[in-house]
Design a protein around this motif. Sequence first.
Motif, PDB file in Angstrom:
ATOM      1  N   THR A 167       0.830  -1.205   0.000  1.00  0.00           N
ATOM      2  CA  THR A 167       0.000   0.000   0.000  1.00  0.00           C
ATOM      3  C   THR A 167       0.862   1.252   0.000  1.00  0.00           C
ATOM      4  N   GLU A 168       1.915   1.249   0.801  1.00  0.00           N
ATOM      5  CA  GLU A 168       2.799   2.409   0.855  1.00  0.00           C
ATOM      6  C   GLU A 168       3.493   2.640  -0.482  1.00  0.00           C
ATOM      7  N   VAL A 169       3.932   1.570  -1.116  1.00  0.00           N
ATOM      8  CA  VAL A 169       4.593   1.684  -2.418  1.00  0.00           C
ATOM      9  C   VAL A 169       3.624   2.260  -3.435  1.00  0.00           C
ATOM     10  N   LEU A 170       2.415   1.738  -3.481  1.00  0.00           N
ATOM     11  CA  LEU A 170       1.424   2.223  -4.445  1.00  0.00           C
ATOM     12  C   LEU A 170       1.020   3.666  -4.157  1.00  0.00           C
ATOM     13  N   ASP A 171       0.866   4.021  -2.883  1.00  0.00           N
ATOM     14  CA  ASP A 171       0.552   5.409  -2.528  1.00  0.00           C
ATOM     15  C   ASP A 171       1.669   6.350  -2.965  1.00  0.00           C
ATOM     16  N   LEU A 172       2.902   5.923  -2.743  1.00  0.00           N
ATOM     17  CA  LEU A 172       4.043   6.740  -3.152  1.00  0.00           C
ATOM     18  C   LEU A 172       4.068   6.906  -4.667  1.00  0.00           C
ATOM     19  N   MET A 173       3.812   5.825  -5.389  1.00  0.00           N
ATOM     20  CA  MET A 173       3.784   5.900  -6.852  1.00  0.00           C
ATOM     21  C   MET A 173       2.689   6.857  -7.331  1.00  0.00           C
ATOM     22  N   SER A 209       0.088  31.275  -8.749  1.00  0.00           N
ATOM     23  CA  SER A 209      -0.818  31.760  -7.719  1.00  0.00           C
ATOM     24  C   SER A 209      -0.386  31.183  -6.369  1.00  0.00           C
ATOM     25  N   GLU A 210      -0.811  31.821  -5.322  1.00  0.00           N
ATOM     26  CA  GLU A 210      -0.468  31.355  -3.982  1.00  0.00           C
ATOM     27  C   GLU A 210      -1.076  29.969  -3.727  1.00  0.00           C
ATOM     28  N   ASP A 211      -2.319  29.770  -4.209  1.00  0.00           N
ATOM     29  CA  ASP A 211      -2.974  28.476  -4.045  1.00  0.00           C
ATOM     30  C   ASP A 211      -2.205  27.372  -4.777  1.00  0.00           C
ATOM     31  N   PHE A 212      -1.785  27.655  -6.004  1.00  0.00           N
ATOM     32  CA  PHE A 212      -1.046  26.656  -6.771  1.00  0.00           C
ATOM     33  C   PHE A 212       0.299  26.372  -6.116  1.00  0.00           C
ATOM     34  N   ARG A 213       0.963  27.406  -5.638  1.00  0.00           N
ATOM     35  CA  ARG A 213       2.246  27.228  -4.934  1.00  0.00           C
ATOM     36  C   ARG A 213       2.058  26.344  -3.711  1.00  0.00           C
ATOM     37  N   ASP A 214       0.984  26.565  -2.967  1.00  0.00           N
ATOM     38  CA  ASP A 214       0.713  25.750  -1.778  1.00  0.00           C
ATOM     39  C   ASP A 214       0.472  24.287  -2.154  1.00  0.00           C
ATOM     40  N   ARG A 215      -0.292  24.049  -3.221  1.00  0.00           N
ATOM     41  CA  ARG A 215      -0.556  22.681  -3.659  1.00  0.00           C
ATOM     42  C   ARG A 215       0.730  22.005  -4.130  1.00  0.00           C
ATOM     43  N   LEU A 216       1.545  22.756  -4.845  1.00  0.00           N
ATOM     44  CA  LEU A 216       2.810  22.207  -5.336  1.00  0.00           C
ATOM     45  C   LEU A 216       3.747  21.875  -4.173  1.00  0.00           C
ATOM     46  N   CYS A 217       3.869  22.778  -3.226  1.00  0.00           N
ATOM     47  CA  CYS A 217       4.716  22.530  -2.051  1.00  0.00           C
ATOM     48  C   CYS A 217       4.204  21.315  -1.265  1.00  0.00           C
ATOM     49  N   PHE A 218       2.880  21.209  -1.109  1.00  0.00           N
ATOM     50  CA  PHE A 218       2.306  20.057  -0.409  1.00  0.00           C
ATOM     51  C   PHE A 218       2.657  18.766  -1.137  1.00  0.00           C
ATOM     52  N   ALA A 219       2.473  18.754  -2.459  1.00  0.00           N
ATOM     53  CA  ALA A 219       2.709  17.529  -3.229  1.00  0.00           C
ATOM     54  C   ALA A 219       4.163  17.093  -3.135  1.00  0.00           C
ATOM     55  N   VAL A 220       5.089  18.020  -3.282  1.00  0.00           N
ATOM     56  CA  VAL A 220       6.511  17.674  -3.223  1.00  0.00           C
ATOM     57  C   VAL A 220       6.892  17.190  -1.825  1.00  0.00           C
ATOM     58  N   ALA A 221       6.441  17.897  -0.797  1.00  0.00           N
ATOM     59  CA  ALA A 221       6.745  17.496   0.579  1.00  0.00           C
ATOM     60  C   ALA A 221       6.117  16.141   0.898  1.00  0.00           C
ATOM     61  N   ASN A 222       4.902  15.898   0.393  1.00  0.00           N
ATOM     62  CA  ASN A 222       4.225  14.633   0.642  1.00  0.00           C
ATOM     63  C   ASN A 222       4.989  13.469   0.033  1.00  0.00           C
ATOM     64  N   VAL A 223       5.465  13.637  -1.192  1.00  0.00           N
ATOM     65  CA  VAL A 223       6.251  12.571  -1.835  1.00  0.00           C
ATOM     66  C   VAL A 223       7.531  12.310  -1.044  1.00  0.00           C
ATOM     67  N   SER A 224       8.186  13.368  -0.616  1.00  0.00           N
ATOM     68  CA  SER A 224       9.409  13.219   0.162  1.00  0.00           C
ATOM     69  C   SER A 224       9.141  12.480   1.480  1.00  0.00           C
ATOM     70  N   ASN A 225       8.082  12.854   2.175  1.00  0.00           N
ATOM     71  CA  ASN A 225       7.737  12.203   3.444  1.00  0.00           C
ATOM     72  C   ASN A 225       7.376  10.735   3.239  1.00  0.00           C
ATOM     73  N   ALA A 276       8.409   8.801   0.800  1.00  0.00           N
ATOM     74  CA  ALA A 276       9.632   8.072   0.441  1.00  0.00           C
ATOM     75  C   ALA A 276      10.461   7.784   1.691  1.00  0.00           C
ATOM     76  N   ASP A 277      10.578   8.758   2.583  1.00  0.00           N
ATOM     77  CA  ASP A 277      11.308   8.541   3.839  1.00  0.00           C
ATOM     78  C   ASP A 277      10.647   7.456   4.683  1.00  0.00           C
ATOM     79  N   ALA A 278       9.320   7.511   4.794  1.00  0.00           N
ATOM     80  CA  ALA A 278       8.595   6.508   5.587  1.00  0.00           C
ATOM     81  C   ALA A 278       8.748   5.126   4.960  1.00  0.00           C
ATOM     82  N   LEU A 279       8.696   5.057   3.646  1.00  0.00           N
ATOM     83  CA  LEU A 279       8.854   3.767   2.976  1.00  0.00           C
ATOM     84  C   LEU A 279      10.238   3.190   3.238  1.00  0.00           C
ATOM     85  N   ALA A 280      11.266   4.024   3.169  1.00  0.00           N
ATOM     86  CA  ALA A 280      12.623   3.552   3.440  1.00  0.00           C
ATOM     87  C   ALA A 280      12.738   3.012   4.868  1.00  0.00           C
TER      88      ALA A 280
END
Length: 105
Positions: free
Chosen positions: A34-40, A70-86, A88-92
Amino acid sequence: MNSFNATTSQQAAKAPKAACPNDHRLDAFMELETEVLDLMNMSAITSDIVLDFFSQPEAREGKYVVFRISEDFRDRLCFAVANVSNRADALATNYMTAFCGEVRS
């Protein structure tokens, strides 16, 4: 099978098993599915956001490309990148836990 894979397989077969307390690795690894698929999925969403945004520059100024975000798009982008990083760390971390046969609760 190329020589690299054959050599790697032979070395793996000869290598001693890791000193882990339990031999329930298969079950532990299956729990990671599940974690692998969520990360993908999250990495695909992040990739789509980034590639879509950066494929449409606002303007070009010499060697620079200008984007308006836009500020909203920047927030969504920052969330998405941080979420993938988190994720990946949890999966490792969970991979190493599963490798040693520790059962997660």
